[in-house]
Design a protein around this motif. Sequence first.
Motif, PDB file in Angstrom:
ATOM      1  N   UNK A  82      -2.336  10.919 -12.173  1.00  0.00           N
ATOM      2  CA  UNK A  82      -3.181   9.725 -11.845  1.00  0.00           C
ATOM      3  C   UNK A  82      -2.731   8.738 -11.766  1.00  0.00           C
ATOM      4  N   UNK A  83      -1.914   8.040 -11.395  1.00  0.00           N
ATOM      5  CA  UNK A  83      -1.467   6.633 -11.537  1.00  0.00           C
ATOM      6  C   UNK A  83      -2.248   6.025 -10.118  1.00  0.00           C
ATOM      7  N   UNK A  84      -2.256   4.290 -10.907  1.00  0.00           N
ATOM      8  CA  UNK A  84      -3.146   3.702  -9.896  1.00  0.00           C
ATOM      9  C   UNK A  84      -4.201   3.405  -9.897  1.00  0.00           C
ATOM     10  N   UNK A  85      -5.199   4.222 -10.672  1.00  0.00           N
ATOM     11  CA  UNK A  85      -6.508   4.349 -10.504  1.00  0.00           C
ATOM     12  C   UNK A  85      -7.469   3.429  -9.933  1.00  0.00           C
ATOM     13  N   UNK A  86      -8.482   3.938  -9.188  1.00  0.00           N
ATOM     14  CA  UNK A  86      -9.080   2.101  -8.702  1.00  0.00           C
ATOM     15  C   UNK A  86     -10.197   3.485  -9.010  1.00  0.00           C
ATOM     16  N   UNK A  87     -11.277   2.404  -8.936  1.00  0.00           N
ATOM     17  CA  UNK A  87     -12.855   2.647  -8.900  1.00  0.00           C
ATOM     18  C   UNK A  87     -13.514   3.993  -8.846  1.00  0.00           C
ATOM     19  N   UNK A  88     -12.991   4.101  -6.693  1.00  0.00           N
ATOM     20  CA  UNK A  88     -13.602   5.386  -6.518  1.00  0.00           C
ATOM     21  C   UNK A  88     -12.573   6.056  -6.686  1.00  0.00           C
ATOM     22  N   UNK A  89     -11.439   6.621  -7.425  1.00  0.00           N
ATOM     23  CA  UNK A  89     -11.748   7.599  -7.714  1.00  0.00           C
ATOM     24  C   UNK A  89     -12.115   8.303  -9.296  1.00  0.00           C
ATOM     25  N   UNK A  90     -13.731   7.159  -9.583  1.00  0.00           N
ATOM     26  CA  UNK A  90     -14.684   8.031 -10.809  1.00  0.00           C
ATOM     27  C   UNK A  90     -15.289   9.420 -10.209  1.00  0.00           C
TER      28      UNK A  90
END
Length: 122
Positions: A82-90
Motif C-alpha cells: 500500500x503506497x500513497x496512503x490516505x486517511x480514508x484507507x484507515x
Amino acid sequence: QVQLVESGGGSVQAGGSLKLSCAISGDIISRCGMRWYRQAIGKEREWVSTIDSAGTTIYAESVKGRFTISQDNAKNTLYLQMNSLKTEDTAVYYCAKPRSSWGACQYNNDYWGQGTQVTVSS
C-alpha cells in the motif's frame, strides 16, 4: 484446517507506505485465488483487490494505482503493498480465500483471516 493470518498493519502518516501479509496454511495459495477486503468503523466491508489462480490482479477503483497485490507461492503468503496512503484507507484489512469442493472454487464461501488494523493519520 485452513487458516489465514494477517500481519503488517500499523500506524502511518498520510502519503506513507505499508505492506500487509497473509500467511495461508492448510491449502495451496494459488488455488482459487486470494482477495483482500477492508472494513472501516461504521462502514460495510469493502473489497479491495483480487489475485486469481492465473496471477491476474484486479483492484477497486479507490485503490487502483496505489496498492499492489502479490503472492509468494514458496512461502504460501499473500501480500498487499500500500503506497500513497490516505486517511480514508484507515480500516481493518482482511484476507480471504474461497473454499473449494471437488475441484470447484466456491467464490461465495470464503475462509477469512482475523484482520490487521491499518491507521493512516493526517
